[in-house]
Design a protein around this motif. Structure first.
Motif, mmCIF file in Angstrom:
data_model
loop_
_atom_site.group_PDB
_atom_site.id
_atom_site.type_symbol
_atom_site.label_atom_id
_atom_site.label_comp_id
_atom_site.label_asym_id
_atom_site.label_seq_id
_atom_site.Cartn_x
_atom_site.Cartn_y
_atom_site.Cartn_z
ATOM 1 N N TYR A 128 0.821 -1.222 0.000
ATOM 2 C CA TYR A 128 0.000 0.000 0.000
ATOM 3 C C TYR A 128 0.859 1.279 0.000
ATOM 4 C CZ TYR A 128 -3.439 -3.437 1.552
ATOM 5 O OH TYR A 128 -4.244 -4.544 1.664
ATOM 6 N N LYS A 129 2.029 1.204 -0.591
ATOM 7 C CA LYS A 129 2.885 2.377 -0.617
ATOM 8 C C LYS A 129 2.263 3.495 -1.459
ATOM 9 C CE LYS A 129 7.423 4.020 -2.071
ATOM 10 N NZ LYS A 129 8.735 3.653 -2.679
ATOM 11 N N GLU A 130 1.767 3.151 -2.664
ATOM 12 C CA GLU A 130 1.197 4.171 -3.540
ATOM 13 C C GLU A 130 -0.065 4.785 -2.944
ATOM 14 O OE1 GLU A 130 2.684 5.285 -6.095
ATOM 15 O OE2 GLU A 130 4.316 3.811 -6.030
ATOM 16 N N ASP A 131 -0.882 3.972 -2.273
ATOM 17 C CA ASP A 131 -2.099 4.505 -1.659
ATOM 18 C C ASP A 131 -1.781 5.456 -0.517
ATOM 19 O OD1 ASP A 131 -3.528 2.944 -3.403
ATOM 20 O OD2 ASP A 131 -3.732 1.266 -1.996
ATOM 21 N N ILE A 132 -0.750 5.124 0.248
ATOM 22 C CA ILE A 132 -0.373 5.998 1.367
ATOM 23 C C ILE A 132 0.207 7.310 0.856
ATOM 24 C CG2 ILE A 132 1.127 6.204 3.389
ATOM 25 C CD1 ILE A 132 0.917 3.195 3.749
ATOM 26 N N MET A 133 1.038 7.233 -0.191
ATOM 27 C CA MET A 133 1.649 8.447 -0.722
ATOM 28 C C MET A 133 0.630 9.357 -1.395
ATOM 29 S SD MET A 133 5.327 7.208 -2.231
ATOM 30 C CE MET A 133 5.688 8.901 -2.652
ATOM 31 N N SER A 134 -0.460 8.787 -1.897
ATOM 32 C CA SER A 134 -1.488 9.614 -2.525
ATOM 33 C C SER A 134 -2.391 10.319 -1.518
ATOM 34 C CB SER A 134 -2.350 8.745 -3.452
ATOM 35 O OG SER A 134 -3.004 7.720 -2.710
ATOM 36 N N THR A 135 -2.244 9.988 -0.239
ATOM 37 C CA THR A 135 -3.048 10.634 0.795
ATOM 38 C C THR A 135 -2.546 12.056 1.028
ATOM 39 O OG1 THR A 135 -3.278 8.450 1.833
ATOM 40 C CG2 THR A 135 -3.975 10.341 3.141
ATOM 41 N N ASN A 136 -3.441 12.905 1.493
ATOM 42 C CA ASN A 136 -3.073 14.291 1.796
ATOM 43 C C ASN A 136 -1.976 14.334 2.850
ATOM 44 O OD1 ASN A 136 -2.992 17.038 1.951
ATOM 45 N ND2 ASN A 136 -4.950 17.258 3.031
ATOM 46 N N ASN A 137 -1.026 15.274 2.690
ATOM 47 C CA ASN A 137 0.098 15.365 3.610
ATOM 48 C C ASN A 137 -0.358 15.720 5.022
ATOM 49 O OD1 ASN A 137 2.777 15.291 4.386
ATOM 50 N ND2 ASN A 137 3.125 17.460 3.927
ATOM 51 N N ALA A 138 -1.374 16.568 5.142
ATOM 52 C CA ALA A 138 -1.868 16.932 6.479
ATOM 53 C C ALA A 138 -2.463 15.726 7.189
ATOM 54 C CB ALA A 138 -2.904 18.049 6.357
ATOM 55 N N CYS A 139 -3.168 14.880 6.452
ATOM 56 C CA CYS A 139 -3.736 13.676 7.065
ATOM 57 C C CYS A 139 -2.636 12.703 7.496
ATOM 58 C CB CYS A 139 -4.678 12.985 6.086
ATOM 59 S SG CYS A 139 -6.138 13.966 5.658
#
Length: 225
Positions: free
Chosen positions: A142-153
Motif C-alpha cells: 500500500y505504498k502508492e495509496d499511502i503516498m497519494s493521501t493528503n500530507n496533512a492527514c
C-alpha cells in the motif's frame, strides 16, 4: 500541601497488579525482545550472505549495503547492554534493591525523549513523512495509496500514533518510578532504631507498628499502709 510526586504515587499498575510485579514483568519482556534481536544479529554475523539486506539500484538508484559487520557489532553490543539493564531492573524489583532499578529508569527517560524528538520533528518538518515514504522499497504494501493521501492527514496520523506510544511509555515510566519509591521506602521504614540509655538498649519497631500498639496501662499507685 501534597506534592505532585505524592499525588501521582500508587502501589498498583495496570489496575490489578503491584508495581513490583509490573516492573518485573516489564523487565522480563524487554529482556525477551532484546534476546530475540541478539539471536538475529548473531545469526547475521555467522551467515552474512543470507541475512544481509541489499537495496538494489532499481529501488534507491544506488547499491547500498545497509547491514555491514560494523553496524551488526554495534547493534549486538547495544542488545547485550539492554539485556543487562533489564536484568538489573528485574533483580532489583524482586530483591527490593532500589539502586538496581535506576539504570532501567534512565533508559526509559532516554527512549521517551527520543520519541518526543520524533514527534517534534514531524511537526516542524511535515515533509519528512513524504520523504520517508519515498525511501521505502517498491514492494512495500500500500505504498502508492499511502503516498497519494493528503500530507496533512499523514502528519495527523503519525502524530496520533506517536502520541499513543508516548502516553503508554509515560505510564510505564510512572510504574517503574513508583516501584523505585516503594522499594526505597520499604528500605527506610524497616530500619530499626536503637535508643541507648545509661545501662540499657531499647529496640524500637518501625513507626507504623509503634502507632498500632495499644497504650500500656499505668502502674497502680503506691498506697501507704
Amino acid at each position: 500541601m501534597i506534592s505532585p510526586w505524592d499525588r501521582w504515587y500508587s502501589t498498583s499498575c495496570c489496575l490489578c497488579c503491584h508495581v513490583r510485579t509490573g516492573t518485573i514483568i516489564l523487565g522480563i519482556w524487554y529482556m525477551l525482545i532484546n534476546a530475540v534481536v541478539l539471536l538475529i544479529l548473531l545469526s547475521a554475523l555467522n551467515d552474512p550472505v543470507q541475512y544481509r539486506y541489499h537495496l538494489t539500484s532499481s529501488e534507491l538508484g544506488t547499491d547500498i549495503d545497509v547491514m555491514d559487520d560494523a553496524n551488526i557489532c554495534i547493534a549486538t553490543a547495544i542488545s547485550l547492554l539492554m539485556i543487562l539493564i533489564c536484568g538489573m531492573a528485574t533483580y532489583g524489583a524482586y530483591k527490593q534493591h532500589a539502586a538496581w532499578i535506576i539504570p532501567f529508569f534512565c533508559y526509559q527517560i532516554f527512549d521517551f525523549a527520543l520519541n518526543t524528538l520524533v514527534a517534534v520533528s514531524v511537526v516542524v518538518y511535515p515533509n519528512t513523512v513524504q520523504d520517508y515514504l519515498q525511501q521505502l522499497p517498491g514492494t512495500f504494501p500500500y505504498k502508492e495509496d499511502i503516498m497519494s493521501t493528503n500530507n496533512a492527514c499523514l502528519v495527523f496520523a503519525v502524530l496520533l500514533f506517536v502520541g499513543c506510544i508516548l502516553s503508554f511509555k509515560a505510564y510505564l515510566i510512572g510504574c517503574v518510578w513508583n516501584c523505585y519509591r516503594y522499594v526505597s521506602g520499604r528500605g527506610t521504614t524497616e530500619v530499626l532504631v536503637y535508643v541507648t540509655t545509661n545501662d540499657t538498649a531499647v529496640l524500637l519497631p518501625p513507626y507504623e507498628e509503634a502507632v498500632a500498639l495499644p497504650p500500656k496501662e499505668p502502674p497502680p499507685q503506691y498506697m501507704e499502709p
